[in-house]
Write a protein that holds these residues in place. Sequence first.
Motif, PDB file in Angstrom:
ATOM      1  N   VAL A 106       0.837  -1.204   0.000  1.00 36.63           N
ATOM      2  CA  VAL A 106       0.000   0.000   0.000  1.00 36.63           C
ATOM      3  C   VAL A 106       0.874   1.256   0.000  1.00 36.63           C
ATOM      4  CG1 VAL A 106      -1.826   1.247   1.227  1.00 36.63           C
ATOM      5  CG2 VAL A 106      -1.735  -1.261   1.358  1.00 36.63           C
ATOM      6  N   LEU A 107       0.530   2.177  -0.881  1.00 32.67           N
ATOM      7  CA  LEU A 107       1.192   3.489  -0.911  1.00 32.67           C
ATOM      8  C   LEU A 107       0.118   4.565  -0.755  1.00 32.67           C
ATOM      9  CD1 LEU A 107       3.352   5.649  -1.550  1.00 32.67           C
ATOM     10  CD2 LEU A 107       2.941   5.210  -3.984  1.00 32.67           C
ATOM     11  N   VAL A 108       0.213   5.367   0.303  1.00 35.68           N
ATOM     12  CA  VAL A 108      -0.743   6.462   0.487  1.00 35.68           C
ATOM     13  C   VAL A 108      -0.140   7.754  -0.069  1.00 35.68           C
ATOM     14  CG1 VAL A 108      -2.046   7.830   2.156  1.00 35.68           C
ATOM     15  CG2 VAL A 108      -1.755   5.367   2.526  1.00 35.68           C
ATOM     16  N   VAL A 109      -0.879   8.373  -0.970  1.00 29.17           N
ATOM     17  CA  VAL A 109      -0.447   9.633  -1.586  1.00 29.17           C
ATOM     18  C   VAL A 109      -1.245  10.801  -1.002  1.00 29.17           C
ATOM     19  CG1 VAL A 109      -0.288  10.897  -3.791  1.00 29.17           C
ATOM     20  CG2 VAL A 109       0.191   8.436  -3.726  1.00 29.17           C
ATOM     21  N   ALA A 110      -2.528  10.573  -0.735  1.00 24.28           N
ATOM     22  CA  ALA A 110      -3.424  11.669  -0.331  1.00 24.28           C
ATOM     23  C   ALA A 110      -2.995  12.290   0.994  1.00 24.28           C
ATOM     24  CB  ALA A 110      -4.851  11.143  -0.214  1.00 24.28           C
ATOM     25  N   ASN A 111      -3.085  13.583   1.067  1.00 22.16           N
ATOM     26  CA  ASN A 111      -2.680  14.311   2.270  1.00 22.16           C
ATOM     27  C   ASN A 111      -3.755  14.328   3.344  1.00 22.16           C
ATOM     28  OD1 ASN A 111      -0.022  15.145   1.765  1.00 22.16           O
ATOM     29  ND2 ASN A 111      -0.796  16.522   0.175  1.00 22.16           N
ATOM     30  N   PRO A 112      -3.381  14.369   4.611  1.00 21.23           N
ATOM     31  CA  PRO A 112      -2.009  14.312   5.129  1.00 21.23           C
ATOM     32  C   PRO A 112      -1.466  12.885   4.999  1.00 21.23           C
ATOM     33  CG  PRO A 112      -3.588  14.366   6.948  1.00 21.23           C
ATOM     34  CD  PRO A 112      -4.397  14.454   5.691  1.00 21.23           C
ATOM     35  N   ALA A 113      -0.509  12.705   4.067  1.00 13.09           N
ATOM     36  CA  ALA A 113      -0.144  11.358   3.617  1.00 13.09           C
ATOM     37  C   ALA A 113       0.357  10.473   4.761  1.00 13.09           C
ATOM     38  CB  ALA A 113       0.898  11.447   2.509  1.00 13.09           C
TER      39      ALA A 113
ATOM     40  N   ILE B 260       2.653  -0.905   4.579  1.00 17.12           N
ATOM     41  CA  ILE B 260       1.903   0.363   4.492  1.00 17.12           C
ATOM     42  C   ILE B 260       2.884   1.528   4.523  1.00 17.12           C
ATOM     43  CG2 ILE B 260       0.161   1.797   5.636  1.00 17.12           C
ATOM     44  CD1 ILE B 260      -1.120  -0.902   6.539  1.00 17.12           C
ATOM     45  N   THR B 261       2.882   2.285   3.449  1.00 20.58           N
ATOM     46  CA  THR B 261       3.884   3.346   3.271  1.00 20.58           C
ATOM     47  C   THR B 261       3.197   4.621   2.774  1.00 20.58           C
ATOM     48  OG1 THR B 261       4.263   2.780   0.937  1.00 20.58           O
ATOM     49  CG2 THR B 261       5.608   1.601   2.562  1.00 20.58           C
ATOM     50  N   CYS B 262       3.919   5.725   2.829  1.00 23.51           N
ATOM     51  CA  CYS B 262       3.371   6.939   2.198  1.00 23.51           C
ATOM     52  C   CYS B 262       4.414   7.568   1.280  1.00 23.51           C
ATOM     53  CB  CYS B 262       2.843   7.921   3.238  1.00 23.51           C
ATOM     54  SG  CYS B 262       4.102   8.975   3.956  1.00 23.51           S
ATOM     55  N   LEU B 263       3.916   8.439   0.417  1.00 21.87           N
ATOM     56  CA  LEU B 263       4.770   9.000  -0.639  1.00 21.87           C
ATOM     57  C   LEU B 263       5.550  10.228  -0.161  1.00 21.87           C
ATOM     58  CD1 LEU B 263       5.385   8.675  -3.752  1.00 21.87           C
ATOM     59  CD2 LEU B 263       3.822  10.588  -4.090  1.00 21.87           C
TER      60      LEU B 263
ATOM     61  N   ASN C  51       7.859  14.346   7.706  1.00 25.23           N
ATOM     62  CA  ASN C  51       6.499  14.503   7.206  1.00 25.23           C
ATOM     63  C   ASN C  51       6.498  14.987   5.761  1.00 25.23           C
ATOM     64  OD1 ASN C  51       3.721  14.629   7.255  1.00 25.23           O
ATOM     65  ND2 ASN C  51       3.571  16.303   8.746  1.00 25.23           N
ATOM     66  N   HIS C  52       5.525  14.555   4.962  1.00 27.88           N
ATOM     67  CA  HIS C  52       5.317  15.167   3.639  1.00 27.88           C
ATOM     68  C   HIS C  52       4.537  16.463   3.864  1.00 27.88           C
ATOM     69  CE1 HIS C  52       4.272  16.047  -0.436  1.00 27.88           C
ATOM     70  NE2 HIS C  52       2.995  16.033  -0.125  1.00 27.88           N
TER      71      HIS C  52
ATOM     72  N   ASN D 175      16.478   7.498  16.492  1.00 28.60           N
ATOM     73  CA  ASN D 175      15.712   8.094  17.599  1.00 28.60           C
ATOM     74  C   ASN D 175      14.450   8.803  17.155  1.00 28.60           C
ATOM     75  OD1 ASN D 175      17.353   7.199  19.666  1.00 28.60           O
ATOM     76  ND2 ASN D 175      18.820   8.871  19.312  1.00 28.60           N
ATOM     77  N   VAL D 176      13.899   8.363  16.045  1.00 26.08           N
ATOM     78  CA  VAL D 176      12.584   8.863  15.627  1.00 26.08           C
ATOM     79  C   VAL D 176      11.559   8.052  16.419  1.00 26.08           C
ATOM     80  CG1 VAL D 176      10.934   8.935  13.722  1.00 26.08           C
ATOM     81  CG2 VAL D 176      13.341   9.553  13.327  1.00 26.08           C
ATOM     82  N   PRO D 177      10.609   8.704  17.093  1.00 29.95           N
ATOM     83  CA  PRO D 177       9.665   7.936  17.901  1.00 29.95           C
ATOM     84  C   PRO D 177       8.987   6.843  17.085  1.00 29.95           C
ATOM     85  CG  PRO D 177       9.281  10.302  18.136  1.00 29.95           C
ATOM     86  CD  PRO D 177      10.330  10.141  17.077  1.00 29.95           C
ATOM     87  N   SER D 178       8.877   5.646  17.672  1.00 29.34           N
ATOM     88  CA  SER D 178       8.146   4.602  16.954  1.00 29.34           C
ATOM     89  C   SER D 178       6.663   4.950  17.022  1.00 29.34           C
ATOM     90  CB  SER D 178       8.436   3.221  17.523  1.00 29.34           C
ATOM     91  OG  SER D 178       8.313   3.267  18.902  1.00 29.34           O
ATOM     92  N   GLY D 179       5.883   4.354  16.143  1.00 32.87           N
ATOM     93  CA  GLY D 179       4.447   4.644  16.130  1.00 32.87           C
ATOM     94  C   GLY D 179       4.093   5.805  15.218  1.00 32.87           C
ATOM     95  N   LEU D 180       5.054   6.291  14.442  1.00 31.48           N
ATOM     96  CA  LEU D 180       4.745   7.327  13.445  1.00 31.48           C
ATOM     97  C   LEU D 180       5.095   6.781  12.072  1.00 31.48           C
ATOM     98  CD1 LEU D 180       6.486  10.473  15.027  1.00 31.48           C
ATOM     99  CD2 LEU D 180       4.044   9.892  15.138  1.00 31.48           C
ATOM    100  N   ILE D 181       4.389   7.240  11.044  1.00 31.79           N
ATOM    101  CA  ILE D 181       4.859   6.976   9.670  1.00 31.79           C
ATOM    102  C   ILE D 181       5.741   8.168   9.318  1.00 31.79           C
ATOM    103  CG2 ILE D 181       4.222   6.693   7.245  1.00 31.79           C
ATOM    104  CD1 ILE D 181       2.981   4.340   8.480  1.00 31.79           C
TER     105      ILE D 181
END
Length: 376
Positions: free
Chosen positions: A171-178, A197-200, A231-232, A323-329
């Motif tokens: 899965v690739l999510v393009v739509a914002n907030p992606a 599950i990924t975003c662009l 973030n995109h 050290n990026v918090p887990s639980g975020l894309i």
Amino acid sequence: MDLSFIMTNKSNLSPSSRLQALLSATLTTPLRSSSGDILTNRSQMAKDPVRVLVTGAAGQIGYALVPMIARGIMLGADQPVILHMLDIPPAAEALNGVKMELIDAAFPLLKGVVATTDAVEGCTGVNVAVMVGGFPRKEGMERKDVMSKNVSIYKSQAAALEKHAAPNCKVLVVANPANTNALILKEFAPSIPEKNITCLTRLDHNRALGQVSERLNVPVSDVKNVIIWGNHSSSQYPDVNHASVKTSSGEKPVRELVKDDEWLNGEFITTVQQRGAAIIKARKLSSALSAASSACDHIRDWVLGTPEGTFVSMGVYSDGSYNVPSGLIYSFPVTCRNGEWSIVQGLPIDEVSRKKMDLTAEELKEEKDLAYSCLS
Ligand code: NAX
């Protein structure tokens, strides 16, 4: 080649390995005749089609994206595809028009088109899902209202994908907030592996490559390993500290060749961060062809692999790397092999970068909280 055979006979594999088995079997494996010769005849080489869902397919990115997929730009020039196009009822007529044009274009790789406003029909059996449909921010709308609309869209589409997509759909999510739409999709499709599950952020990545190439007057294909962190959105951090350029005397760091840290630390970053707004100002419409092309790059590299020594940016579920918090894309530098991405590890991060990486993570945490507040 029968795909259901591949799926059932690889059932001892993890779900992600299964899709990779399916995609790599259909995308990369040279077929052999019973005597073992590699088959070269066009008809003998035919592969079974891969089903690709594009949501929001009647919109402007959708209109640029579907012909690219049908021409083999996303999955390869010898990979047949069946396009699933999903949109909402008010766009049904326009969607049907896109279907008519796809038929009229007579793409040799296009083996079928499903154009529908029914999420279940749209999601059934898809191997790749490119989620472009969403609710845009309209004048006078609060951020929370837009978030709330998108949360409910992504929650229900997550359920449809989870129940009806092929096992291990990518899965690739393009739509914002992606990033946050992708996170909601992940939360509400718990049986889809989180790695799927990924975003662009590849468009931002490509924009950064483009800026360096323009500045140095070198082909963009000679520039590599820029990074988009986070973030995109305009809080993203375009980072050239690990980027290099191919020259006649080998690969050289971008910083060494540009010789202008003020530009690299200032205008370069803001140009990439605000490129979307600059396109809207010039075109009176948001980016479409570059977004569609980047979506193809994202899926192609994920499925077929990144070139040796090259990394690309993908919004993926954070495992706490850097050290990026887990639980975020969050967008990280990744390499892809055998249909799996891995975050590039061990890159040195200076203090300036650290601050910018934390700032964009902070914004993602706020978006996540806002999204969750819309759910309750
Ligand atoms: P359009 O408004 O042209 O198209 C969006 C389409 O989505 C419309 O046809 C609409 O009917 C449809 N849609 C709305 N709700 C839907 C639902 N529940 N199910 C299925 N379809 C639905 O927008 P477009 O310019 O194509 O942009 C699409 C999205 O991409 C926007 O959210 C936009 O902000 C985002 N972008 C993301 C980028 C990225 O790099 N991640 C860059 C480009 C773009 O700005």
